[in-house]
Design a protein around this motif. Structure first.
Motif, PDB file in Angstrom:
ATOM      1  N   THR A  34      44.297  43.935  34.923  1.00 26.29           N
ATOM      2  CA  THR A  34      44.640  44.594  33.423  1.00 26.29           C
ATOM      3  C   THR A  34      44.342  44.475  32.568  1.00 26.29           C
ATOM      4  O   THR A  34      44.398  44.709  31.411  1.00 26.29           O
ATOM      5  CB  THR A  34      45.664  44.570  33.955  1.00 26.29           C
ATOM      6  OG1 THR A  34      45.942  42.754  33.529  1.00 26.29           O
ATOM      7  CG2 THR A  34      46.875  44.374  35.332  1.00 26.29           C
ATOM      8  N   GLU A  69      41.431  49.517  24.975  1.00 26.97           N
ATOM      9  CA  GLU A  69      42.242  50.269  24.817  1.00 26.97           C
ATOM     10  C   GLU A  69      42.019  51.380  25.674  1.00 26.97           C
ATOM     11  O   GLU A  69      41.651  51.674  25.803  1.00 26.97           O
ATOM     12  CB  GLU A  69      42.498  49.940  23.282  1.00 26.97           C
ATOM     13  CG  GLU A  69      44.029  50.813  22.964  1.00 26.97           C
ATOM     14  CD  GLU A  69      44.448  50.269  21.058  1.00 26.97           C
ATOM     15  OE1 GLU A  69      45.172  51.130  20.242  1.00 26.97           O
ATOM     16  OE2 GLU A  69      43.323  49.584  20.360  1.00 26.97           O
ATOM     17  N   SER A  94      44.154  52.389  31.951  1.00 29.22           N
ATOM     18  CA  SER A  94      44.548  51.224  32.619  1.00 29.22           C
ATOM     19  C   SER A  94      44.264  51.318  33.898  1.00 29.22           C
ATOM     20  O   SER A  94      43.427  51.583  34.318  1.00 29.22           O
ATOM     21  CB  SER A  94      46.737  52.160  32.579  1.00 29.22           C
ATOM     22  OG  SER A  94      46.020  53.715  33.587  1.00 29.22           O
ATOM     23  N   VAL A  95      45.072  50.618  34.855  1.00 30.43           N
ATOM     24  CA  VAL A  95      45.210  50.504  36.387  1.00 30.43           C
ATOM     25  C   VAL A  95      44.822  51.853  37.386  1.00 30.43           C
ATOM     26  O   VAL A  95      45.963  52.100  37.447  1.00 30.43           O
ATOM     27  CB  VAL A  95      45.385  48.830  37.213  1.00 30.43           C
ATOM     28  CG1 VAL A  95      44.895  49.597  38.293  1.00 30.43           C
ATOM     29  CG2 VAL A  95      44.412  47.638  36.449  1.00 30.43           C
TER      30      VAL A  95
END
Length: 303
Positions: free
Chosen positions: A80, A84, A87-88
């Motif tokens: 994770t 910025e 996302s995963v």
């Protein structure tokens, strides 16, 4: 100087957490030899990059055994930990690779110069001496790095194929490129070849290869973060679950851009590793011979 040990991966072909598999009668692991040789060469802290769920296992085995001999800290590779805006991907559980793993240790490294190795590889004393000598000669602000260069024939196994980064260097041993060959082995005639699309091609067994043994200054982290973001931005849909960001690729990019210079340090050390379970008897006998030859204390590394 710090030694960063990449220990978050599992040995899928070997079967199990081979980083914590005893290799000597004194119950030492391959990791122990790297720590012992690095300490003798002047490194003063070990940073283990592991999965957080393995922390107690590491502490009870390696960590507590060596913590009285050298400073030890831990960094966790966390999928994770992303730039910025990212996302995963859905369904992803696989770590992001060695380049991402090193990024996870930026806080622990701080402003220090450091070496990076794999947990499950035996690199030899000559290698750590040369890494130490190089790093002592550069400042933390310079983008001058090094890589231990092993002779290919000294890194092969009789039990299957291996993946190696084949190195191209100039006349001053500056690293120009590393080409990943994923299936190198000796054929039925004893010739060293690599396979590509099932076709064997000859390769120089006396040439230099990378065993993921590097010396860096902290400047590497900015290059890693920039390249990792580009990696995520261009990752194809079919690789969202398993694509990996490899440390050698990031180094190669820095060389190509002219951001960094990397010196190949030829080493006389022989590499040993347990790529396959059948490799273990040979590795054990080879390391035990080093005890008999007096390279390591017969009573054990930490006694």
């Amino acid at each position: 100087m710090k030694l960063v040990i990449l220990a978050a991966g599992m040995g899928s072909r070997y079967g199990g957490l081979k980083q914590l598999d005893p290799i000597t009668e004194n119950k030492e692991f391959i990791i122990d030899f790297s720590v012992y040789d690095a300490k003798a060469a002047g490194f003063d802290e070990i940073v283990f990059i592991i999965k957080e769920e393995n922390l107690e296992l590491f502490k009870k085995t390696v960590g507590e055994r060596i913590s009285g001999k050298i400073k030890v800290s831990y960094a966790f590779q966390d999928i994770t930990m992303l730039p910025e805006g990212f996302s995963v991907p859905a369904g992803r559980t696989k770590p992001w690779g060695t380049g991402h793993a090193l990024m996870c240790a930026e806080k622990q490294v701080g402003n220090d110069k450091f070496a990076v190795i794999n947990a499950d590889d035996f690199y030899g004393r000559d290698t750590f001496n040369k890494l130490s000598e190089f790093l002592k000669g550069v400042s933390s602000e310079e983008s001058k790095y090094c890589m231990a260069g092993y002779i290919l024939k000294n890194t092969l196994t009789e039990n299957g194929s291996v993946s190696r980064g084949v190195c191209e260097i100039d006349g001053d041993y500056n690293l120009l490129s590393v080409v990943e060959r994923t299936k190198i082995m000796r054929d039925e005639n004893g010739n060293t070849v690599f396979y590509e699309d099932g076709v064997p091609y000859p390769t120089d067994e006396n040439g230099y290869v990378s065993m993921n043994c590097w010396g860096f200054t902290p400047t590497i982290f900015e290059y890693l973060k920039g390249d990792f973001k580009k990696f995520l931005e261009t990752l194809p849909a079919e690789k969202q679950e398993k694509g990996e960001f490899y440390l050698p690729f990031a180094v190669a990019n820095a060389i190509e851009r002219g951001d960094a210079k990397v010196k190949l340090l030829p080493t006389s050390s022989r590499w040993y590793g347990v790529t396959y379970a059948d490799d273990k008897p040979f590795v054990k006998s080879s390391i035990n011979a080093l005890f008999e030859n007096g390279e390591y204390p017969k009573t054990g590394l930490w006694n």
